[in-house]
Design a protein around this motif. Sequence first.
Motif, short mmCIF file in Angstrom:
data_model
loop_
_atom_site.label_atom_id
_atom_site.label_comp_id
_atom_site.label_asym_id
_atom_site.label_seq_id
_atom_site.Cartn_x
_atom_site.Cartn_y
_atom_site.Cartn_z
N CYS A 73 0.85 -1.19 0.00
CA CYS A 73 0.00 0.00 0.00
C CYS A 73 0.89 1.25 0.00
O CYS A 73 1.78 1.36 0.84
CB CYS A 73 -0.91 0.01 1.22
N LEU A 110 -0.11 4.36 0.55
CA LEU A 110 -0.82 5.53 1.07
C LEU A 110 -0.23 6.11 2.35
O LEU A 110 -0.31 7.30 2.59
CB LEU A 110 -2.29 5.21 1.27
N CYS A 111 0.32 5.27 3.21
CA CYS A 111 0.95 5.86 4.39
C CYS A 111 2.25 5.13 4.67
O CYS A 111 2.67 4.26 3.91
CB CYS A 111 0.01 5.91 5.59
N ALA A 151 3.08 2.92 6.75
CA ALA A 151 3.04 1.57 7.33
C ALA A 151 3.39 0.48 6.33
O ALA A 151 3.73 -0.63 6.72
CB ALA A 151 1.67 1.31 7.95
N THR A 152 3.29 0.77 5.04
CA THR A 152 3.68 -0.15 3.96
C THR A 152 3.02 -1.53 4.05
O THR A 152 3.67 -2.56 3.84
CB THR A 152 5.23 -0.34 3.90
N CYS A 153 1.73 -1.57 4.35
CA CYS A 153 1.04 -2.86 4.47
C CYS A 153 0.99 -3.60 3.14
O CYS A 153 0.81 -2.99 2.09
CB CYS A 153 -0.41 -2.64 4.92
N LEU A 202 -1.00 -5.67 0.51
CA LEU A 202 -2.40 -5.78 0.12
C LEU A 202 -2.56 -6.94 -0.85
O LEU A 202 -1.68 -7.20 -1.67
CB LEU A 202 -2.88 -4.51 -0.58
N PHE A 262 -2.59 -7.15 8.15
CA PHE A 262 -3.17 -5.89 8.64
C PHE A 262 -3.51 -4.98 7.46
O PHE A 262 -2.80 -4.92 6.46
CB PHE A 262 -2.19 -5.17 9.58
N ILE A 263 -4.59 -4.28 7.58
CA ILE A 263 -4.97 -3.28 6.58
C ILE A 263 -5.82 -2.24 7.29
O ILE A 263 -6.43 -2.54 8.33
CB ILE A 263 -5.74 -3.94 5.41
N CYS A 264 -5.86 -1.01 6.79
CA CYS A 264 -6.76 -0.01 7.36
C CYS A 264 -7.74 0.41 6.26
O CYS A 264 -7.57 0.04 5.11
CB CYS A 264 -5.98 1.17 7.93
N LYS A 312 -8.08 2.92 4.48
CA LYS A 312 -7.52 3.59 3.30
C LYS A 312 -7.02 2.58 2.28
O LYS A 312 -7.20 2.73 1.09
CB LYS A 312 -6.37 4.53 3.72
N GLY A 313 -6.35 1.55 2.79
CA GLY A 313 -5.82 0.53 1.88
C GLY A 313 -6.93 -0.12 1.06
O GLY A 313 -6.75 -0.41 -0.13
N ASN A 349 -1.12 5.62 11.77
CA ASN A 349 -0.38 4.39 11.46
C ASN A 349 1.13 4.59 11.47
O ASN A 349 1.87 3.78 10.91
CB ASN A 349 -0.86 3.78 10.15
S1 SF4 Z 1 -3.42 -0.09 4.55
FE1 SF4 Z 1 -3.65 1.74 5.80
S2 SF4 Z 1 -2.11 1.52 7.40
FE2 SF4 Z 1 -1.55 0.13 5.78
S3 SF4 Z 1 -0.14 1.32 4.48
FE3 SF4 Z 1 -2.19 1.53 3.61
S4 SF4 Z 1 -2.95 3.40 4.48
FE4 SF4 Z 1 -1.22 2.78 5.75
#
Ligand code: SF4
Length: 765
Positions: free
Chosen positions: A30, A32-33, A35-37, A39, A67-69, A71-72, A206
Motif C-alpha cells: 500500500c 498511502l501511508c 506503514a507499507t502494508c 495488500l 493488517f490493513i486499514c 484507506k488501503g 499508522n
Molecule cells: S493499509 Fe492503511 S495503514 Fe496500511 S499502508 Fe495503507 S494506508 Fe497505511
Amino acid sequence: MAAIDTQIPRMLPTQKPATVSTELIGHRTCPLCEATCGLSVYRRKDTAGDEHWLIRGDADDPFSQGFICPKGTALGALHDDPNRLRTPLRRVGDDPATATYEPIGWEEALEEVNTALGAIIAEHGTDSIGIYLGNPVVHSHHLSLFTGALVRAVNSHHLYTASTVDQMARHVSSGMLFGDPDAIAVPDLDRTDYLLMLGANPVESNGSLCTAPNFEGRLQALRDRGGTLIVVDPRRTKTAELASEHVAIIPGTDALLLAALVAEVLNRGAIDAGVAAAYEPELKELQAALAGFDPDTVASATGIDAATIRRIAHEFAAAPSAVAYSRIGAHTTIFGTLASWLTDVLTIITGNLDRPGGAMFPTPLHLGVGSGTGRGFRTGRWSSRVHGRPEVRGEAPAAEMATEITTPGPGQMRAMIVVAGNPVLSTPDAATLDEALGQLNFLVSVDPWLNETSRRATIILPPPSAMQRSHYDIGFSRLSVRNVAKWSPALLEADDHPPEWWIICALIGIVSGLGPTAAEPVCEQLIERACSRLASATGSDAAALRDQIKVPGRSPADQLVDLLLRGSDRSDLTLDDLIDAPHGLDLGALEPALSEILRTPDGRIDLFPDALRADLARLVERCERGAASDQLLLVGRRDLRSNNSWLHNAAVLVRGKDRCTLVVHPRDAAAHGLVDGDAAIVVSAAGEIVAPVEIDDTIRPGVVSLPHGYGHNLAGARLDVAAQRPGVNSNVLTDGTQIDPLCGTAQLNAIPVTIGPAQPIPGVG
Ligand code: SF4
Ligand SMILES: Nc1nc2c(c(=O)[nH]1)N[C@H]1C(S)=C(S)[C@@H](COP(=O)(O)OP(=O)(O)OC[C@H]3O[C@@H](n4cnc5c(=O)[nH]c(N)nc54)[C@H](O)[C@@H]3O)O[C@H]1N2
Ligand SMILES: Nc1nc2c(c(=O)[nH]1)N[C@H]1C(S)=C(S)[C@@H](COP(=O)(O)OP(=O)(O)OC[C@H]3O[C@@H](n4cnc5c(=O)[nH]c(N)nc54)[C@H](O)[C@@H]3O)O[C@H]1N2
Ligand SMILES: [Mo]
C-alpha cells in the motif's frame, strides 16, 4: 514478536449482491501511508454482473501479516475515481473560478510547458523556477528516484518540499548528531520495555518515521508483555487510551519537557556507564547548559507537574530498555529541532541507542554497509532570498513560497513545478499562498487530480494510478522496525498513459533546454551515469552493469532499484529475488548498526552540536514565559480514514460523521459561548475560518484541535465528492512567519487563536 491480529472484519465492504467469482489480481504494498502494508487485490463479480475491487490485507506479508486499514481498501476506488485525470489538462482563462480546463494530448501539453518555461528561463534564468515536492513523492520510487535529477536540472534556490511542514527537524537533528540527515533512529517497538511517545497518534496515523504495520497491535503487544507506554499529547487520543499513562502537555513545549527529562537523568547520575565514559566532556557541558531546565522550572510552561517529570525520567533510566519517540506534534513547532535532538539525547544517555528495545537504525538491502565516518552535515550553505533563512538539504522553508513569488527583484520566483503536492491546503498561510500562486507566470502540476493547488496550474500532467505502477520502498525501508525488502509489480496496464518517471524526465529535458521530447534519452543518461558511479566505486564495468539491469519490459525505475541492490554489499539479492517473493522478505529484527551508520568526521556521535547549544537560548526564554498567555492554542489531528488533503474524494472514506470539526473542551466551550454542532469562528494572526464545534473533554482545557487537508470549496477544483463536504482549511490559520530557525519547519501546532460563535457558512462542515 507478539502475534499480530489479522482480523479485519470492519474493513470488508457489505457483500451484496452475492459474489459469483473472485479473481486475485495480485499483491502490492500500500503506498498511502508509511506503514507499507501488504495488500491482496481481487476483482469480485456479483450476481448482478457488476465487478468490484476487493482489497484485503495480505496475510502472507511477513511484515504486515494481513493488517490493513480503511484507506488501503480504497485503493481501487481511487483508481476508479471519475475525477482522476486520465489525460493532461490545459487551463483556459486566468481565474480558476471562471476558467475552463480542456483535456489535451501529452505531446501538446509538453510543448506548452516547454514554450512557457523556456521563455521564463531565457529571460530570468533557472533561479526564477521553483519546485514543490509533496508527500507522495516518497511513496513512489518512480518519483523519488527521478525528482532529485529534476531538482539538479532546475538548480534553483527555490526548492520547497513537504519536509518543512513535517519531518525536517528530525533530519537536522539526525544530521547534527550522526552526520547523516537520513540516519533516523526508530523505536524498536516490538522489543522495548518503555516507550515515551510525544506528539504522535499512530492509532490514527499508522505511524511516521517509524514504519510499523499495525502500529496499534504492536503497542498493545508492548502493554501485554508488561511494558510501559507513556503518551504525551494535549489530547487524549486513541493512542493515549492505549497507554499506561497520558500526559496532557501544553502545546509547543515538548522541548522543555525533554530538556527537563534529560537534565534529571544527568543530575541524578542515571547515565549509562558506557556512555558516561565515552562522552564525559559533552555530558558535563550538557548538564551545565540544561541547569535551567529542571522539572520544577519547566512545570509551569509545560503544564506537567515536576513530580511526574521526575518519575518518568527515573522510570525511563531504570527500564531494562527504553526509547523516546517524537513526531508531528513535537516537530512542527518553532522548537522542533531541539525537541527532536533531545528525544535522541534521552535515549542515548540512558544507554538505549543502537540496542534491542531502544532506538535502532534499519539497514535496508539497497543501502551498502557504511564506513562509520563521513563529511558530516551542515546547513546554511545559502540563505533564502527574502527572509534570509538558512538552506537545509538544499531547501528553503515551504512557508516562504508566497513571499518569494510576490517580492520583486533578482531571483523572484516566476514559475513553479509542483509534483505530488497540494500546498494550498497543506502549507501555512494558505489563503495568501493561493493568491500568490495566481501571480505566477506559469505553473505546471504533476498530479492525478484537479485540486486546490493544480487549479492554479496552466498545465496538469497526471501520472498513472498506483494500481498501474510497481512499488519498492526506498524511503520507508530505512525507517522500518524490522528489516524488510519487498517489490510489487504493477497490477494493471497503464495503456497509453506515460509512467511517472517519464513525466519527470520529460520535465528534466525541458528545463535542461533539450526540448519537450527528451524523456527517454534523459532517462537513459541518468541510468548510465548511475551505472558509471557504481562501476567506479566498485571497480566493475559500467556497460556490463547497464546490460545486466536492462531487462526487457522492466521500467527504468525498477532498473534503478536493481542497480541499487546490485551495488549494495549487504547481500547478493537482486531484483529478481524480490520478484520471486511477492509477499516480501523479512530480514529479521533490527541489529546494532551505529558503527556503520555514523557519517561524522571523527566517527563519534556529536552529542551536543554547536547549533543546538546556541538555540537553547530561545528555549530558556520560552521557559521563562511559563504557561504563556491565556490565549487558546490550536493543534492539528489526523483521522484514520483520511490522508493529508487527498483522500476526501473517495466516497467510501468520507461517509459517516463530519471529521473536520473544531474540538473544544467543555470548559472552553462554555467560556466562549459555543454549543456542540454550532459554528465557531476561529481567528489567528494569519486568518480566520468557521468550523463546526465538537465539544469533547479528551482535549486539554485551553487547547482546540482542527484537522488539516480540508477546504475543498475553492472554485475551479474538480473533486465532486470532496466538494460536497468541503470542510475548512486549517492552514489559513497557521502563521507562515513562525518557523523553527534551525530546520525551516513551520509551526503547525500551538497556534494562538481566539474563538467564538459564528453564523454558519452554507456548505461548510
Ligand atoms: S493499509 Fe492503511 S495503514 Fe496500511 S499502508 Fe495503507 S494506508 Fe497505511
Ligand atoms: N496544519 C497542518 N498542516 C499540515 C500538517 C499538519 O499536521 N497540520 N501535516 C503536514 C504533513 S506531515 C505533510 S506530509 C504535508 C503534505 O503536504 P502535501 O504533500 O503538499 O499535501 P498532500 O495532501 O499530501 O498532497 C499530495 C498531492 O499529491 C497528489 N498525488 C497523490 N498520489 C500521487 C502520485 O502518485 N503522483 C503524483 N504526482 N501526485 C500524487 C494528490 O492528488 C495531492 O495533490 O502536509 C502538512 N500540512
Ligand atoms: N490517517 C492518516 N494517516 C496519516 C496521515 C493522515 O493525514 N491521515 N498523514 C501521514 C503523514 S504525511 C504523517 S507525517 C504522519 C504523522 O503522524 P503522527 O506524527 O502520528 O501525526 P498525528 O496523527 O497528527 O499526531 C500528532 C499528535 O500530536 C498532538 N500534538 C499537537 N501539538 C502537540 C504538542 O505541542 N506536543 C505534543 N506532545 N503533542 C502535540 C496532536 O494532538 C496529535 O494527537 O501521519 C501519516 N499518516
Ligand atoms: Mo507528513
